[in-house]
Scaffold this motif. Structure first.
Motif, mmCIF file in Angstrom:
data_model
loop_
_atom_site.group_PDB
_atom_site.id
_atom_site.type_symbol
_atom_site.label_atom_id
_atom_site.label_comp_id
_atom_site.label_asym_id
_atom_site.label_seq_id
_atom_site.Cartn_x
_atom_site.Cartn_y
_atom_site.Cartn_z
ATOM 1 N N CYS A 51 0.884 -0.748 -0.159
ATOM 2 C CA CYS A 51 -0.271 0.239 -0.265
ATOM 3 C C CYS A 51 0.878 1.046 0.450
ATOM 4 C CB CYS A 51 -1.020 0.079 1.205
ATOM 5 S SG CYS A 51 -0.132 0.241 2.353
ATOM 6 N N LEU A 52 0.120 2.545 -0.301
ATOM 7 C CA LEU A 52 0.946 3.549 -0.677
ATOM 8 C C LEU A 52 0.317 4.711 1.391
ATOM 9 C CD1 LEU A 52 0.732 4.771 -3.425
ATOM 10 C CD2 LEU A 52 2.895 3.878 -2.987
ATOM 11 N N PHE A 53 1.109 5.220 1.986
ATOM 12 C CA PHE A 53 1.433 5.657 2.909
ATOM 13 C C PHE A 53 0.200 7.175 2.817
ATOM 14 C CE2 PHE A 53 3.548 2.271 4.291
ATOM 15 C CZ PHE A 53 3.176 1.554 5.680
ATOM 16 N N ARG A 54 -0.781 7.358 2.232
ATOM 17 C CA ARG A 54 -1.323 8.570 1.560
ATOM 18 C C ARG A 54 -2.987 8.192 1.725
ATOM 19 N NH1 ARG A 54 -3.644 8.899 -3.597
ATOM 20 N NH2 ARG A 54 -2.421 9.824 -4.502
ATOM 21 N N GLY A 55 -3.835 9.522 1.914
ATOM 22 C CA GLY A 55 -4.817 9.857 1.611
ATOM 23 C C GLY A 55 -5.752 10.124 3.339
ATOM 24 N N ASP A 56 -6.856 9.676 3.185
ATOM 25 C CA ASP A 56 -7.194 9.984 4.831
ATOM 26 C C ASP A 56 -7.069 8.354 6.110
ATOM 27 O OD1 ASP A 56 -7.736 12.588 4.550
ATOM 28 O OD2 ASP A 56 -10.028 11.774 4.158
ATOM 29 N N ASN A 57 -7.172 7.519 5.148
ATOM 30 C CA ASN A 57 -6.995 6.331 6.165
ATOM 31 C C ASN A 57 -5.933 5.513 6.389
ATOM 32 O OD1 ASN A 57 -10.173 5.826 6.009
ATOM 33 N ND2 ASN A 57 -9.491 5.229 3.797
ATOM 34 N N ASN A 58 -4.952 5.799 5.662
ATOM 35 C CA ASN A 58 -3.671 5.727 5.240
ATOM 36 C C ASN A 58 -2.291 6.543 6.224
ATOM 37 O OD1 ASN A 58 -4.402 2.687 5.024
ATOM 38 N ND2 ASN A 58 -3.889 2.897 2.747
ATOM 39 N N LYS A 59 -2.650 7.851 5.596
ATOM 40 C CA LYS A 59 -1.025 9.059 5.689
ATOM 41 C C LYS A 59 -0.713 9.105 7.113
ATOM 42 C CE LYS A 59 -3.976 13.232 6.425
ATOM 43 N NZ LYS A 59 -4.404 14.107 6.163
ATOM 44 N N ASP A 60 -1.231 8.911 7.978
ATOM 45 C CA ASP A 60 -0.725 8.967 9.372
ATOM 46 C C ASP A 60 -0.531 7.699 10.223
ATOM 47 O OD1 ASP A 60 -1.086 11.134 9.411
ATOM 48 O OD2 ASP A 60 -3.590 11.217 10.479
ATOM 49 N N LEU A 61 -0.443 6.200 9.515
ATOM 50 C CA LEU A 61 -0.522 5.417 10.401
ATOM 51 C C LEU A 61 1.562 4.781 10.077
ATOM 52 C CD1 LEU A 61 -2.730 2.474 7.771
ATOM 53 C CD2 LEU A 61 -3.699 3.629 10.199
ATOM 54 N N ASP A 62 1.241 3.820 11.260
ATOM 55 C CA ASP A 62 3.034 3.574 11.824
ATOM 56 C C ASP A 62 3.510 1.921 10.737
ATOM 57 O OD1 ASP A 62 3.632 5.764 12.423
ATOM 58 O OD2 ASP A 62 3.156 4.889 14.676
ATOM 59 N N PHE A 63 2.144 1.774 10.361
ATOM 60 C CA PHE A 63 2.281 0.443 10.255
ATOM 61 C C PHE A 63 1.457 -0.069 9.232
ATOM 62 C CE2 PHE A 63 3.630 0.026 13.749
ATOM 63 C CZ PHE A 63 5.163 -0.698 14.388
ATOM 64 N N CYS A 64 1.879 -0.807 7.912
ATOM 65 C CA CYS A 64 1.109 -1.330 6.577
ATOM 66 C C CYS A 64 -0.262 -2.253 6.906
ATOM 67 C CB CYS A 64 1.854 -2.389 5.557
ATOM 68 S SG CYS A 64 1.310 -3.247 4.529
ATOM 69 N N PRO A 65 -1.638 -1.523 6.713
ATOM 70 C CA PRO A 65 -2.361 -2.500 6.788
ATOM 71 C C PRO A 65 -2.495 -3.524 6.295
ATOM 72 C CG PRO A 65 -2.845 -0.139 5.241
ATOM 73 C CD PRO A 65 -1.079 -0.515 5.872
ATOM 74 N N VAL A 66 -1.837 -4.293 5.422
ATOM 75 C CA VAL A 66 -1.887 -5.589 5.217
ATOM 76 C C VAL A 66 -0.874 -6.778 5.887
ATOM 77 C CG1 VAL A 66 -1.357 -6.799 2.606
ATOM 78 C CG2 VAL A 66 -2.810 -4.510 2.906
ATOM 79 N N CYS A 67 0.052 -5.572 5.659
ATOM 80 C CA CYS A 67 1.078 -6.990 6.289
ATOM 81 C C CYS A 67 1.708 -6.586 7.419
ATOM 82 C CB CYS A 67 2.434 -6.832 5.096
ATOM 83 S SG CYS A 67 3.623 -5.508 5.040
ATOM 84 N N ASN A 68 1.175 -5.930 7.677
ATOM 85 C CA ASN A 68 2.297 -5.040 9.202
ATOM 86 C C ASN A 68 3.087 -4.916 9.750
ATOM 87 O OD1 ASN A 68 0.611 -4.709 11.586
ATOM 88 N ND2 ASN A 68 0.977 -5.741 12.894
#
Length: 336
Positions: A166-183
């Motif tokens: 994934c890309l860390f962009r958009g409202d859902n991913n931009k502030d995440l520290d871990f990948c939402p798919v593979c962690n």
């Protein structure tokens, strides 16, 4: 075989062949003083329509900054325009300060100079040609980049998962520290104090302002409808994709799109390369390039007409996950 061809024998009409067809227009490569080029470019870019007569969406409608420039932007552009007319030194009527920065940066890219070497060269020039004598040299590469950023020659750095999830962009991913798919962690070292370093960074060069610029410039706007006005008229010959069956089939399938010659037709190409020029290294980077097929054949395949839109990082090919990296480009294409 013994004496070779007569060097004057260039047109093959001596053995019954037909006379050569009329060649396409030759692009004049003789350069005028650079100041006129830069001034014309900035004049084109600074034009602001008095109103939006056709109710077309502005950049403000699609989540970008508004088309109406702020006062700060106007001031920056006025400074840039002033530097395009500013003499590099008293009495210099050929190279302006902005021309010098553009040409010198070109030499940096062509010679693959590092930033530190580039800055040392600028420092050397400043000592040889001091300000006290009227020389107006830029202080550093950083200052040159800030100047060019005003023209709009920038890009977006988008953090990516190291496994291409994934890309860390958009409202859902931009502030995440871990990948939402593979962690997997987004950072090289999560415990680093201050600014953290991402594991993978995608560079995206926005295409909307670049396509708008093709219609803003008086030099390129007329070429953007060549496919409708300059196509080949000889049956059985193809000198441009507009003469091919695929183009004609597309026009038949989408007549509303085809009837407006200003609509943009793009070709997309992607391939991997080794950025270090050393085949023993396995690092592989993928550029994604757009070609504008509105342009005539002697321009659309010219290197200066290619639009680099994405630089997909390595060390290996993105493979089937290339769609993850194409998302910023696809979103802009949907808007267009």
């Amino acid at each position: 075989m013994r004496q070779g061809w007569d060097p004057r024998y260039k047109i093959w009409v001596e053995h019954g062949e037909p006379a050569p067809p009329t060649p396409p227009p030759v692009i004049d490569n003789t350069r005028q003083p650079l100041m006129s080029d830069m001034t014309a470019l900035l004049n084109d870019l600074s034009y602001i329509p008095p109103n939006n007569e056709h109710n077309e969406p502005t950049q403000g409608d699609i989540g970008e900054t508004s088309n109406e420039p702020t006062q700060a932007t106007r001031n920056e552009f006025e400074e840039l325009y002033a530097s395009a007319n500013e003499e590099l030194y008293p009495g210099c009527d050929y190279v302006t300060r902005l021309d010098f920065m553009a040409k010198f940066t070109y030499f940096k890219a062509k010679g693959r100079l590092t930033d530190s070497i580039f800055n040392e060269m600028l420092e050397f020039f400043q000592n040889v040609f001091p300000i006290s004598k009227g020389f107006k040299l830029p202080p550093s590469y950083y200052a040159i980049k800030k100047t060019f950023k005003t023209i709009g020659l920038g890009y977006e750095s988008i953090h990516a998962c190291e496994h291409d999830c994934c890309l860390f962009r958009g409202d859902n991913n931009k502030d995440l520290d871990f990948c939402p798919v593979c962690n997997t962690s987004r950072w090289k070292d999560s415990n680093t104090p201050g600014k953290k370093v991402p594991k993978k960074v995608l560079r995206y060069f926005p295409i909307i302002p670049r396509l708008q610029r093709l219609y803003k410039s008086s030099h390129t706007a007329k070429d953007m409808i060549w496919h409708a006005t300059g196509k080949c008229t000889e049956p059985g010959k193809m000198q441009h994709p507009v003469d091919g069956g695929a183009w004609k089939k597309f026009d038949t399938k989408y007549p509303d799109f085809a009837k407006e010659p200003r609509n943009v037709r793009l070709g997309l190409a992607a391939d991997g390369f080794n950025p270090f020029g050393n085949l023993s290294q396995a690092y592989n980077m993928w550029p994604v390039i757009l070609t504008t097929y509105n342009l005539p054949p002697w321009l659309c395949m010219k290197e200066s007409s290619f639009m680099l839109t994405l630089l997909i990082p390595g060390p290996k090919s993105p493979g089937k996950d290339i769609d993850v990296y194409l998302r910023p480009l696809i979103e802009d294409l949907k808007v267009l």
